[in-house]
Design a protein around this motif. Structure first.
Motif, PDB file in Angstrom:
ATOM      1  N   TYR A 220       0.820  -1.208   0.000  1.00  0.00           N
ATOM      2  CA  TYR A 220       0.000   0.000   0.000  1.00  0.00           C
ATOM      3  C   TYR A 220       0.856   1.260   0.000  1.00  0.00           C
ATOM      4  CZ  TYR A 220      -4.573  -2.173   0.538  1.00  0.00           C
ATOM      5  OH  TYR A 220      -5.741  -2.876   0.306  1.00  0.00           O
ATOM      6  N   ALA A 221       1.922   1.247   0.775  1.00  0.00           N
ATOM      7  CA  ALA A 221       2.790   2.418   0.834  1.00  0.00           C
ATOM      8  C   ALA A 221       3.396   2.719  -0.525  1.00  0.00           C
ATOM      9  CB  ALA A 221       3.883   2.200   1.875  1.00  0.00           C
ATOM     10  N   GLN A 222       3.777   1.688  -1.260  1.00  0.00           N
ATOM     11  CA  GLN A 222       4.326   1.916  -2.594  1.00  0.00           C
ATOM     12  C   GLN A 222       3.286   2.575  -3.498  1.00  0.00           C
ATOM     13  OE1 GLN A 222       5.147  -1.509  -5.205  1.00  0.00           O
ATOM     14  NE2 GLN A 222       7.097  -0.539  -5.707  1.00  0.00           N
ATOM     15  N   TYR A 223       2.052   2.074  -3.482  1.00  0.00           N
ATOM     16  CA  TYR A 223       1.008   2.664  -4.325  1.00  0.00           C
ATOM     17  C   TYR A 223       0.722   4.104  -3.922  1.00  0.00           C
ATOM     18  CZ  TYR A 223      -0.265  -1.536  -6.944  1.00  0.00           C
ATOM     19  OH  TYR A 223      -0.265  -2.594  -7.811  1.00  0.00           O
ATOM     20  N   ARG A 224       0.735   4.362  -2.621  1.00  0.00           N
ATOM     21  CA  ARG A 224       0.483   5.716  -2.129  1.00  0.00           C
ATOM     22  C   ARG A 224       1.558   6.705  -2.571  1.00  0.00           C
ATOM     23  NH1 ARG A 224      -4.013   8.158   0.333  1.00  0.00           N
ATOM     24  NH2 ARG A 224      -5.178   6.602   1.498  1.00  0.00           N
ATOM     25  N   SER A 225       2.710   6.200  -2.985  1.00  0.00           N
ATOM     26  CA  SER A 225       3.797   7.094  -3.394  1.00  0.00           C
ATOM     27  C   SER A 225       3.616   7.645  -4.799  1.00  0.00           C
ATOM     28  CB  SER A 225       5.147   6.364  -3.302  1.00  0.00           C
ATOM     29  OG  SER A 225       5.275   5.392  -4.338  1.00  0.00           O
ATOM     30  N   ASP A 226       2.643   7.135  -5.567  1.00  0.00           N
ATOM     31  CA  ASP A 226       2.418   7.687  -6.891  1.00  0.00           C
ATOM     32  C   ASP A 226       1.981   9.141  -6.758  1.00  0.00           C
ATOM     33  OD1 ASP A 226       1.750   6.882  -9.972  1.00  0.00           O
ATOM     34  OD2 ASP A 226       0.328   8.357  -9.198  1.00  0.00           O
TER      35      ASP A 226
END
Length: 517
Positions: A220-226
């Motif tokens: 989730y954190a990776q996706y939130r970084s977009d």
């Protein structure tokens, strides 16, 4: 609710919602909460995952953030609760602060913060932000729902789904930001649980599929970084629900896609971890705090007397998917479960709203894949649960202006809803908009898509529009009708894209069905 871009709005867009300098903001905050005795200062970058808001009420909104200085390494926070100050103001410079307080970011919830602010004015724009030990979050902007008994106005909804990190950048959100929706409806596949791929446009973090809580948090954190997704979250409230890829492809209740490889105990542990991480990263109320392998996500939001939004959960309560045409017509199969079905039918029958919107993760209209005589269906969609679907479609006959908003297919598929898809002459009882994906399937080969799908049009006369570009749908809801635009981008394999309107459609109040404009 209006989509007009105000001067304050333009300032937020052009500055990227930049945080005010510490000196300028120091007077506006509550006195800093004393640091726990002996605790080391927090690392820099605690607001790496940004801010968000969600589930607007006439007098309330949920504000969200999560403290994560090491977002791809479990978060990087100490195993202690941390006080987080928050403010809500009527202006982007926080000169008119109307609510403020302190919330606790606790390790048990991944140091996420969910502030359910109440006592607000209806149909009003607000700005908000958080602070921890002198670190300021970016500024977010949100909006409350209209007054309960208001009948007119306009509501602008953006429909989004299916954002696969590895298939492309989330470029449609950059255009969505410019269109200034009042609310974003996200109907599933916020993350994908798939393994990292060396051939993807971007590579998933980790070394495999997520199964445990830390793995899901990292995904989730990776996706939130977009950056485009983060900017959209910071500029409009989201209403979210999940589909399958937040946990495991095509799962049904507590049954995984591959029960021969995941035991029941192992899968319920995976559900527990996945739902926990989902709650930690979504701007939802405490009613969605998971209870082990269960989470309550179906709910109803009101936008005055103009629109009622029924948000479904088509994963947790469903029967296992059928494997044959006979099975798909079994009256014992359920998509919604008995309790959710009663809740939905009661909400439709007694709705005071002009428009009754249903957020369904998977397609309700029939998709006959067989060219020529016979039928061939996707059993994971409502085609696999036809008895329950037919019962629901009969209810639509007595409902004021039902419109279903859907995701899952990675295609734009706009359809009339028929009382009985087995009878081509049956009545039209509603309309369905299946929104295309944000990035899933990447930049699709349009010629190959047409070669595969156009021959099926004759067997699906209820389809009004079929397309395979990436993007989202935008709806302007008024009493007299819904004007819909299919917004698409030219690419998701580059971080910037050119948007355009692919098609315009309209649903007229009192006339079931949809037509191209």
């Amino acid at each position: 609710m209006s989509g007009t871009v105000s001067p304050d709005r333009r300032r937020v867009l052009t500055t990227g919602a930049a945080v005010l300098g510490a000196a300028a903001s120091a007077q506006l905050w509550l006195p800093a909460t004393a640091r726990a005795a002996g605790r080391k200062p927090l690392p820099d970058g605690v607001f790496s995952l940004g801010v968000a808001s969600g589930d607007p009420l006439p007098d309330g909104i949920v504000l969200w953030t999560r403290l994560a200085p090491e977002p791809l390494n479990g978060g990087g926070m100490p195993d202690l609760p941390v006080p987080v100050e928050w403010q809500l103001a009527q202006d982007a410079r926080f000169k008119k602060v109307v609510r403020r307080g302190t919330a606790w970011a606790r390790p048990a919830h991944g140091h996420s913060v969910h502030v359910d602010v109440r006592g607000l004015r209806p149909d009003t724009r607000y700005w908000y932000r958080f602070r921890v030990e002198g670190q300021l979050s970016r500024t977010g902007r949100t909006r409350t729902a209209p007054p309960a008994h208001s009948a007119g106005g306009r509501l602008r909804i953006a429909l989004a789904s299916c954002q696969n990190w590895q298939h492309g950048y989330f470029t449609p959100y950059a255009d969505m930001l410019e269109q200034d929706p009042d609310v974003v409806l996200f109907v599933g596949d916020y993350i994908y649980e798939s393994n990292p791929s060396a051939t993807g446009v971007r590579r998933h973090e980790g070394s495999g599929e997520p199964y445990g809580l830390t793995q899901y948090r990292n995904r989730y954190a990776q996706y939130r970084s977009d950056p485009d997704l983060a900017a959209m979250h910071a500029n409009a409230p989201f209403v979210v629900t999940f589909d399958d890829h937040e946990i495991d492809n095509d799962f049904a209740g507590e049954i995984p896609q591959d029960p021969d490889k995941q035991s029941h105990d192992a899968f319920t542990a995976r559900l527990t971890a996945g739902y926990q991480a989902y709650y930690e990263h979504m701007p939802v109320r405490a009613s969605a705090v998971p209870n082990g392998p269960h989470i309550r996500m179906y709910r109803r939001l009101e936008f005055g007397r103009l629109a009622r939004l029924n948000v479904l959960d088509t994963r947790q309560y469903r029967s296992d998917q059928a494997t044959s045409q006979e099975g798909a017509q079994d009256p014992a199969l359920t998509m919604l479960g008995a309790a959710q079905k009663r809740w939905l039918v009661d909400g439709l029958r007694h709705s005071p709203a002009r428009w009754n919107l249903i957020a369904s993760q998977i397609m309700m209209a029939e998709t006959d894949l067989q060219v020529g005589p016979g039928k061939l269906w996707f059993y994971d969609a409502w085609d696999g649960y036809q008895a329950e679907r037919n019962t629901l479609l009969q209810e639509f006959r007595r409902v004021s202006n039902p419109v279903v908003l859907t995701g899952d297919r990675h295609l734009t598929m706009v359809s009339d809803l028929k009382a009985d898809f087995a009878d081509p002459k049956s009545a039209v009882v509603g309309a369905e908009f299946v929104g295309t994906s944000i990035s899933s399937n990447g930049d699709q080969d349009q010629a190959a898509f047409r070669e595969q799908w156009d021959p099926r049009r004759a067997d699906n006369p209820h389809w009004k529009l079929l397309d395979a570009h990436r993007g989202y749908h935008l709806f302007d809801v008024r009493r007299e009708g819904i004007d819909a635009r299919v917004r698409v981008v030219d690419t998701v394999v580059q971080p910037r894209a050119t948007p355009r309107t692919l098609a315009r459609l309209r649903v007229e109040a009192g006339r079931p069905g949809v037509h191209l404009v």
